[in-house]
Design an enzyme around this catalytic site. Structure first.
Site, PDB file in Angstrom:
ATOM      1  N   SER A  58       0.857  -1.176   0.000  1.00 58.20           N
ATOM      2  CA  SER A  58       0.000   0.000   0.000  1.00 58.20           C
ATOM      3  C   SER A  58       0.897   1.231   0.000  1.00 58.20           C
ATOM      4  O   SER A  58       1.741   1.389   0.886  1.00 58.20           O
ATOM      5  CB  SER A  58      -0.879  -0.033   1.262  1.00 58.20           C
ATOM      6  OG  SER A  58      -1.655   1.128   1.345  1.00 58.20           O
ATOM      7  N   LYS A  72      -1.006  -0.822  -4.469  1.00 54.08           N
ATOM      8  CA  LYS A  72      -2.234  -0.098  -4.121  1.00 54.08           C
ATOM      9  C   LYS A  72      -1.858   1.348  -3.849  1.00 54.08           C
ATOM     10  O   LYS A  72      -0.948   1.617  -3.053  1.00 54.08           O
ATOM     11  CB  LYS A  72      -2.870  -0.739  -2.881  1.00 54.08           C
ATOM     12  CG  LYS A  72      -3.958   0.086  -2.227  1.00 54.08           C
ATOM     13  CD  LYS A  72      -4.727  -0.761  -1.244  1.00 54.08           C
ATOM     14  CE  LYS A  72      -4.791  -0.138   0.130  1.00 54.08           C
ATOM     15  NZ  LYS A  72      -5.584  -0.941   1.084  1.00 54.08           N
ATOM     16  N   LEU A  73      -2.553   2.253  -4.521  1.00 52.91           N
ATOM     17  CA  LEU A  73      -2.299   3.676  -4.309  1.00 52.91           C
ATOM     18  C   LEU A  73      -3.393   4.262  -3.442  1.00 52.91           C
ATOM     19  O   LEU A  73      -4.583   4.109  -3.735  1.00 52.91           O
ATOM     20  CB  LEU A  73      -2.288   4.436  -5.644  1.00 52.91           C
ATOM     21  CG  LEU A  73      -1.342   3.946  -6.741  1.00 52.91           C
ATOM     22  CD1 LEU A  73      -1.457   4.871  -7.962  1.00 52.91           C
ATOM     23  CD2 LEU A  73       0.100   3.904  -6.244  1.00 52.91           C
ATOM     24  N   LYS A  74      -3.013   4.950  -2.391  1.00 47.73           N
ATOM     25  CA  LYS A  74      -3.989   5.716  -1.623  1.00 47.73           C
ATOM     26  C   LYS A  74      -4.357   6.950  -2.458  1.00 47.73           C
ATOM     27  O   LYS A  74      -3.458   7.597  -3.025  1.00 47.73           O
ATOM     28  CB  LYS A  74      -3.388   6.144  -0.281  1.00 47.73           C
ATOM     29  CG  LYS A  74      -3.126   4.985   0.677  1.00 47.73           C
ATOM     30  CD  LYS A  74      -4.418   4.412   1.239  1.00 47.73           C
ATOM     31  CE  LYS A  74      -4.135   3.433   2.373  1.00 47.73           C
ATOM     32  NZ  LYS A  74      -5.393   2.870   2.936  1.00 47.73           N
ATOM     33  N   ASP A 121      -7.240   3.064  -3.220  1.00 43.78           N
ATOM     34  CA  ASP A 121      -8.000   3.068  -1.966  1.00 43.78           C
ATOM     35  C   ASP A 121      -8.264   4.513  -1.556  1.00 43.78           C
ATOM     36  O   ASP A 121      -7.327   5.272  -1.307  1.00 43.78           O
ATOM     37  CB  ASP A 121      -7.200   2.347  -0.876  1.00 43.78           C
ATOM     38  CG  ASP A 121      -7.955   2.257   0.449  1.00 43.78           C
ATOM     39  OD1 ASP A 121      -9.147   2.655   0.495  1.00 43.78           O
ATOM     40  OD2 ASP A 121      -7.358   1.778   1.439  1.00 43.78           O
ATOM     41  N   ASN A 160     -10.307   5.400   1.099  1.00 48.68           N
ATOM     42  CA  ASN A 160     -10.645   5.536   2.520  1.00 48.68           C
ATOM     43  C   ASN A 160     -11.819   6.497   2.731  1.00 48.68           C
ATOM     44  O   ASN A 160     -11.760   7.412   3.566  1.00 48.68           O
ATOM     45  CB  ASN A 160      -9.437   5.981   3.347  1.00 48.68           C
ATOM     46  CG  ASN A 160      -8.386   4.886   3.479  1.00 48.68           C
ATOM     47  OD1 ASN A 160      -7.345   4.942   2.843  1.00 48.68           O
ATOM     48  ND2 ASN A 160      -8.675   3.861   4.262  1.00 48.68           N
ATOM     49  N   GLU A 199     -11.197   0.823  -3.808  1.00 51.48           N
ATOM     50  CA  GLU A 199     -11.552   0.441  -2.447  1.00 51.48           C
ATOM     51  C   GLU A 199     -12.191   1.616  -1.714  1.00 51.48           C
ATOM     52  O   GLU A 199     -11.642   2.728  -1.722  1.00 51.48           O
ATOM     53  CB  GLU A 199     -10.265  -0.010  -1.747  1.00 51.48           C
ATOM     54  CG  GLU A 199     -10.439  -0.480  -0.325  1.00 51.48           C
ATOM     55  CD  GLU A 199      -9.091  -0.941   0.262  1.00 51.48           C
ATOM     56  OE1 GLU A 199      -8.124  -1.152  -0.498  1.00 51.48           O
ATOM     57  OE2 GLU A 199      -9.022  -1.068   1.486  1.00 51.48           O
ATOM     58  N   ASP A 212     -14.065  -1.821   2.446  1.00 51.58           N
ATOM     59  CA  ASP A 212     -13.179  -2.025   3.596  1.00 51.58           C
ATOM     60  C   ASP A 212     -13.930  -1.531   4.836  1.00 51.58           C
ATOM     61  O   ASP A 212     -14.608  -2.308   5.527  1.00 51.58           O
ATOM     62  CB  ASP A 212     -11.867  -1.253   3.347  1.00 51.58           C
ATOM     63  CG  ASP A 212     -10.922  -1.201   4.536  1.00 51.58           C
ATOM     64  OD1 ASP A 212     -11.280  -1.693   5.617  1.00 51.58           O
ATOM     65  OD2 ASP A 212      -9.803  -0.654   4.415  1.00 51.58           O
ATOM     66  N   LYS A 215     -10.250  -7.328   7.057  1.00 47.93           N
ATOM     67  CA  LYS A 215      -9.287  -7.004   8.109  1.00 47.93           C
ATOM     68  C   LYS A 215      -9.835  -7.594   9.397  1.00 47.93           C
ATOM     69  O   LYS A 215     -10.889  -7.150   9.887  1.00 47.93           O
ATOM     70  CB  LYS A 215      -9.142  -5.490   8.268  1.00 47.93           C
ATOM     71  CG  LYS A 215      -8.417  -4.827   7.107  1.00 47.93           C
ATOM     72  CD  LYS A 215      -8.335  -3.328   7.337  1.00 47.93           C
ATOM     73  CE  LYS A 215      -7.600  -2.653   6.193  1.00 47.93           C
ATOM     74  NZ  LYS A 215      -7.751  -1.178   6.262  1.00 47.93           N
ATOM     75  N   GLY A 260      -4.367  -4.615   5.613  1.00 46.52           N
ATOM     76  CA  GLY A 260      -3.363  -4.473   6.657  1.00 46.52           C
ATOM     77  C   GLY A 260      -3.627  -3.225   7.476  1.00 46.52           C
ATOM     78  O   GLY A 260      -4.259  -2.278   7.005  1.00 46.52           O
TER      79      GLY A 260
END
Ligand SMILES: [Mg+2]
Length: 381
Positions: free
Chosen positions: A147, A173-175, A201, A203, A226, A251, A275, A303
């Site tokens: 990540s 995975k790119l935030k 992702d 968030n 995500e 998530d 998770k 994670g």
């Protein structure tokens, strides 16, 4: 198990580099580790044993409502006293009953998960069985994804991604967040090609009003996006899924097998990031795996910047057949110069699943002592 003592340690591990998501920047990992000691009945009599658990709550309530100080209080003031009362009635606590015994407390899944993990570790160590074998895992190693946090510039991002690819990570995975989405994704695709397994992702940083913008991500052949929308936006996620072709993965929205069933039924998720801490423990995580698999929904293991303890358990879980996408189980040195266990290392893009009893890894006491900020005996007298 008959619990005799519980030690709660708050750790502070410096990160090798700051980790930025749409909700915060972390420069150290503040985490809780539980050491549960007691005895477990086996066919050869009672065995004295120690089990380890890790609470994945972050320092602040930004990823979820839980946070370290709150989890500490919760474990000490409510959860352990509930288990102590069970023992006072002459019953034993087992990993498979911890969830039900603590069910009256609303939420606080990460705190509950830490206790369940420690009891499960103790029981499995006493029986000489690994987490992987207990879960029914079939693989001895799992593919490692990484990540990549939000970077100060696209150049910095390309440098970071190139470094991870050189190390052998099999999925990136790119935030992302508003203002840091299309350009970084386009740059990574252009620099490293279409073959790289790539996902993003958010968030929970967007709303459904951003659907037309997010849809432009469809051009980049992503494995998934995500958690683009808020935690409780199941219906909106289902609407977004009809507006874009990139698979939607949830998530933060999934806190239980029931949530997973709802999301699948609504069409809000075609992939689930599991998770264990977020869903109340490894047993519920396994139930979500089983349910998703029965519905043909792919899962992967997320994670939470775990130490080697949580990383060991995550690797065992991710070795189950239904974990068909690479997870965020990276090598220890992705986050830490020095872990509290022997470090997990990347071999040919994979992490080995520990095979020893219980977690199959132990804290190295000197390392543990070095990063311990606070230690408390918390088992009620
Ligand atoms: Mg996520």
């Amino acid at each position: 198990m008959l619990i005799e003592s519980v030690e709660l340690r708050e750790l502070r591990l410096p990160l090798v580099s700051p980790f930025t998501t749409s909700f915060s920047t972390q420069t150290e990992r503040n985490t809780l580790v539980l050491r549960v000691a007691g005895s477990v009945p086996t066919p050869n009599g009672r065995v004295d044993v120690v089990g380890w658990g890790e609470c994945v709550a972050l320092g602040e309530p930004l990823y979820s409502p839980e946070y370290i100080d709150g989890a500490k209080r919760m474990i000490q003031l409510y959860l352990l006293p509930m288990l102590a009362r069970v023992q006072a009635e002459g019953r034993e606590v087992t990993a498979e009953t911890v969830g039900a015994l603590l069910e009256k407390v609303v939420g606080h899944r990460m705190a509950k998960a830490a206790i369940e993990m420690a009891v499960l570790d103790a029981e499995l160590r006493a029986r000489g069985e690994s987490f992987a074998r207990y879960f029914g895992a079939t693989r001895t190693r799992v593919p490692a994804g990484v990540s990549v946090g939000i970077q100060p510039s696209v150049d910095a991002l390309l440098g970071a991604v190139g470094g991870y690819l050189d190390e052998g990570y099999v999925r990136i995975k790119l935030k992302i967040q508003p203002g840091w989405d299309l350009a970084p994704v386009a740059a990574v695709r252009e620099q490293f090609g279409d073959e790289v397994l790539l996902q993003v992702d958010a968030n929970a940083a967007y709303t459904l009003a951003d659907a037309q913008h997010l849809r432009r991500l469809d051009d980049y052949g992503l494995l998934l996006i995500e958690q683009p929308l808020a935690e409780d936006d199941l219906v909106q996620h289902a609407k977004l899924a009809t507006a874009m072709s990139t698979p939607i993965c949830l998530d933060e929205s999934i806190e239980s097998a029931k949530d997973a069933a709802d999301a699948i039924t609504l069409g809000a998720a075609s992939v689930i990031n599991i998770k264990p801490g977020r869903v109340g423990g490894y047993l519920e995580a396994k139930r979500i795996h089983d349910l998703s698999r029965a519905h043909g929904v792919a899962v992967w293991c997320g994670g939470m910047l775990e130490t080697g303890l949580g990383r060991a358990a995550n690797a065992a879980l991710a070795a189950l057949d239904g974990f068909s996408l690479p997870g965020d189980i990276s090598a220890s040195d992705r986050f830490y110069t020095e872990d509290i266990t022997e470090p997990f290392v990347l071999r040919d893009g994979h992490i080995d699943v520990p095979q020893g009893p219980g977690l199959g890894v132990e804290p190295i006491l000197e390392n543990l002592a070095r990063v311990t900020h606070d230690t408390q005996e918390v088992w009620p007298a």
